[in-house]
Design a protein around this motif. Sequence first.
Motif, PDB file in Angstrom:
ATOM      1  N   GLU A 120       0.814  -1.212   0.000  1.00 48.96           N
ATOM      2  CA  GLU A 120       0.000   0.000   0.000  1.00 48.96           C
ATOM      3  C   GLU A 120       0.848   1.263   0.000  1.00 48.96           C
ATOM      4  N   TYR A 121       2.183   1.080   0.119  1.00 52.75           N
ATOM      5  CA  TYR A 121       3.069   2.237   0.272  1.00 52.75           C
ATOM      6  C   TYR A 121       3.066   3.141  -0.952  1.00 52.75           C
ATOM      7  N   ARG A 122       3.497   4.369  -0.708  1.00 45.34           N
ATOM      8  CA  ARG A 122       3.888   5.257  -1.795  1.00 45.34           C
ATOM      9  C   ARG A 122       5.033   4.562  -2.549  1.00 45.34           C
ATOM     10  N   ARG A 178       8.419   3.552  -4.216  1.00 51.78           N
ATOM     11  CA  ARG A 178       9.785   3.882  -3.801  1.00 51.78           C
ATOM     12  C   ARG A 178      10.752   3.444  -4.890  1.00 51.78           C
ATOM     13  N   ALA A 181       4.287   4.677  -9.960  1.00 54.33           N
ATOM     14  CA  ALA A 181       3.979   6.005  -9.457  1.00 54.33           C
ATOM     15  C   ALA A 181       2.862   5.861  -8.431  1.00 54.33           C
ATOM     16  N   GLY A 182       2.612   6.915  -7.707  1.00 55.71           N
ATOM     17  CA  GLY A 182       1.450   6.890  -6.828  1.00 55.71           C
ATOM     18  C   GLY A 182       1.810   7.021  -5.377  1.00 55.71           C
ATOM     19  N   ASP A 183       0.851   7.552  -4.640  1.00 55.92           N
ATOM     20  CA  ASP A 183       1.034   7.789  -3.212  1.00 55.92           C
ATOM     21  C   ASP A 183       0.490   6.597  -2.431  1.00 55.92           C
ATOM     22  N   GLU A 184       0.568   6.661  -1.105  1.00 54.05           N
ATOM     23  CA  GLU A 184       0.033   5.580  -0.280  1.00 54.05           C
ATOM     24  C   GLU A 184      -1.467   5.414  -0.541  1.00 54.05           C
ATOM     25  N   HIS A 189      -5.365   4.833   0.033  1.00 58.56           N
ATOM     26  CA  HIS A 189      -6.367   5.082   1.073  1.00 58.56           C
ATOM     27  C   HIS A 189      -7.790   4.779   0.631  1.00 58.56           C
ATOM     28  N   ASP A 248      -7.823   3.691  -5.194  1.00 61.13           N
ATOM     29  CA  ASP A 248      -6.369   3.489  -5.037  1.00 61.13           C
ATOM     30  C   ASP A 248      -6.036   2.003  -4.968  1.00 61.13           C
ATOM     31  N   ARG A 279      -4.002  -0.439  -7.676  1.00 58.08           N
ATOM     32  CA  ARG A 279      -2.737  -1.099  -7.290  1.00 58.08           C
ATOM     33  C   ARG A 279      -2.835  -2.603  -7.551  1.00 58.08           C
TER      34      ARG A 279
END
Length: 531
Positions: A194-196, A198, A209-212, A214, A218, A222
Motif C-alpha cells: 500500500e506504500y507510496r 519507492r 507512481a502513486g502515493d500511499e 487510502h 487506489d 494497485r
Amino acid sequence: MPSMLDDVRSLSRRGLLKGASASALLAALMPAASRSVWANPVFASNPFSLGVASGDPLPDGVVIWTRIAPDPLNGGGMPMQAVPVSWEVSSDDRMRTIVRKGETLARPELGHSVHVEVGGLDPGRPYWYRFRAGRDASRVGRTRTAPAPGSMPASLRFANVGCQRYEDGYFTAFRHLAREELDFVFHYGDYIYEYRARNSPTPTVREIAGDELHTIVDYRNRYALYKRDADLQAAHAAHPFLSSFDDHEVDNNWAGEFSEEDGSGASPAVPPEYFALRKQMAFHAWYENMPVRRAQLPRGPSVQAYRRLRYGSLAEINVLDTRQYRDDQPCDDGTKEACPAVSNPKAQILGEYQERWLFDGLARSDATWNVLAQQVMVMRRDLGTAEPSLFSMDKWDAYPAARNRLMRHLEATRAKGVVVLTGDVHNAWAGDLKADFLNPSSATLATEFVATSISTNGDGFEIDDLRRAVLARNPHIKYFNNRRGYSVHEATRERMVIHHRAVDTVSQPGAPLITKASYAVEAAKPGVVGA
Ligand SMILES: [Fe+2]
C-alpha cells in the motif's frame, strides 16, 4: 415499492429533468434491468487484462475468478452497468468436454469481478476453465479439486508464497511456480503493497507512481498494476490459490482496529473509526481480486478470512488471520527489548474466537498433517547479537502468552503432524517449535517453515554474519536464506519434504530457478531434519 412514476417525480423534484432530452426521459422510464445491464458489450481492448484464477478447492468444486477490466489501471474502464459473463469448465485442457457451464453478472459494485462457485465436479483431479464476455474469451486456466472426503491420497504437493512488492523486482519466481506440479498454492499475503512508490533496492525497470493507498480506487488500481504481470497471471492460471492477507493489503503493521499511525510514532494518530473505513475499502478491493468464496465477502470493515480446507485424511489446512483480531503491537512496535506489556497474560494474536476455533479443530482432527497456514513468525527469534535480547513486536514473539497457549494445547492434545507456514519477513527460515524455547532439550511440538518473498527487498543474498549470529543464538532455528522465491511442500503419510526454491536476481527478468535447500519433517516426530 416505489413506482417508476415516483422515480420520475423524484428526479423532477431534484431538477434533473430540467432541459433533459427526450432520450434521457426515455432512459428514466425504461425497465431498470435493461438500463443496468450491458447485454452485448463491445470492449475497446481485451477485457480479461488481469487474467483468470481459481481457489479454495473442495472435493466437488472450486471458485473460478476473473475481472472485466479493459482499462485496468484507471479503475477498470467499465461503465456503471453489469455485464453478462459466461463460464465453462472442461475435463480436458482443450475445452472439448464441457462438464459445467453457466452465466453470471460482473457488477460495478465489485469492480466487475466475478467469483463463480462451481459445484458438481469430481474429487482429486484437474479441470480447465474459461470465461467469455461480449466477443472476447479469457485464457484457459487449470485448477484442481480436493480429494474425496475420508480418502487417503498418496501425496499432497503445495507451495507457500507471498510478499511481492512490484517495484522491488520481477515476479520470476511466479513463472517458475506455474511450472510446478501442485495441488494448491497458499498465499499468506502482501499480495500488494500500500506504500507510496519507492526506488527499488536493486536497479529494475519496474517503476511505479502513486502515493500511499487510502481509497477503494487506489487499492483497486494497485491490484490491477500487480495483476497485469504475466508471471503472476501464469501462476494463477496454473494452480488454485488459498488466499489470505497480511498487513500490506491494508496498511503496514496494522493490528485489529489500529493503523500503523496509532499515535505512537511521529504521525498523528488515525482515529479507529477512520481506519475502519480504510479497512473496508482495502478488504473490498482484496475480495474483488482474490479467488475466494462468498463467505469471504467483506461485511463492513470485517472479513471472514480464517477457514479450514481438507485434503482427504492426509491434511487439514487451517488458514489463519493474524491481523484482524490481534492486540495492538506492544512497546510501540519495532524491534526492541521486550517492555512489560509483552508479558500480558491475556495477549491475543488470533483473538479469542479464532483461537478456540483452531484449538477445537486441532483437537478433533485425525489428519496426518495439520497445517497452520498463517503470516507472522511463531518461533522465538531473538534478534540481539549480544545482550539484551531483541524481538520484533509484530510477530508471535510480542504475544508470548498466545504462543504459550498454542504450545500447551499441542502438548495436551498430542496434535499430530503440526506444520506452521509463515511469511512476512522476506527470507526463508525453518525451525522447531519448542515446549520451552529456552531449553533446547525440551520437546519439539511442531515445525515452522517460513517462505521467502517473491520480490520484496530485491535480489538479496544467501546469508550474512548478522543472520549467522541469529542462528547461533537461537538453536531451534535451523535454516536461513535471503534469496527471492517460494517453498514447495511434498507430503506423504510418512514425511513432508520442503524445498526452498529461489532465483539469484529479480532485478533482471528470466533468472533460473535454484533449489537452495531441501529438508524434511517426519509425520511421527516434529522437528526439522536434514537442514
Ligand atoms: Fe512483505
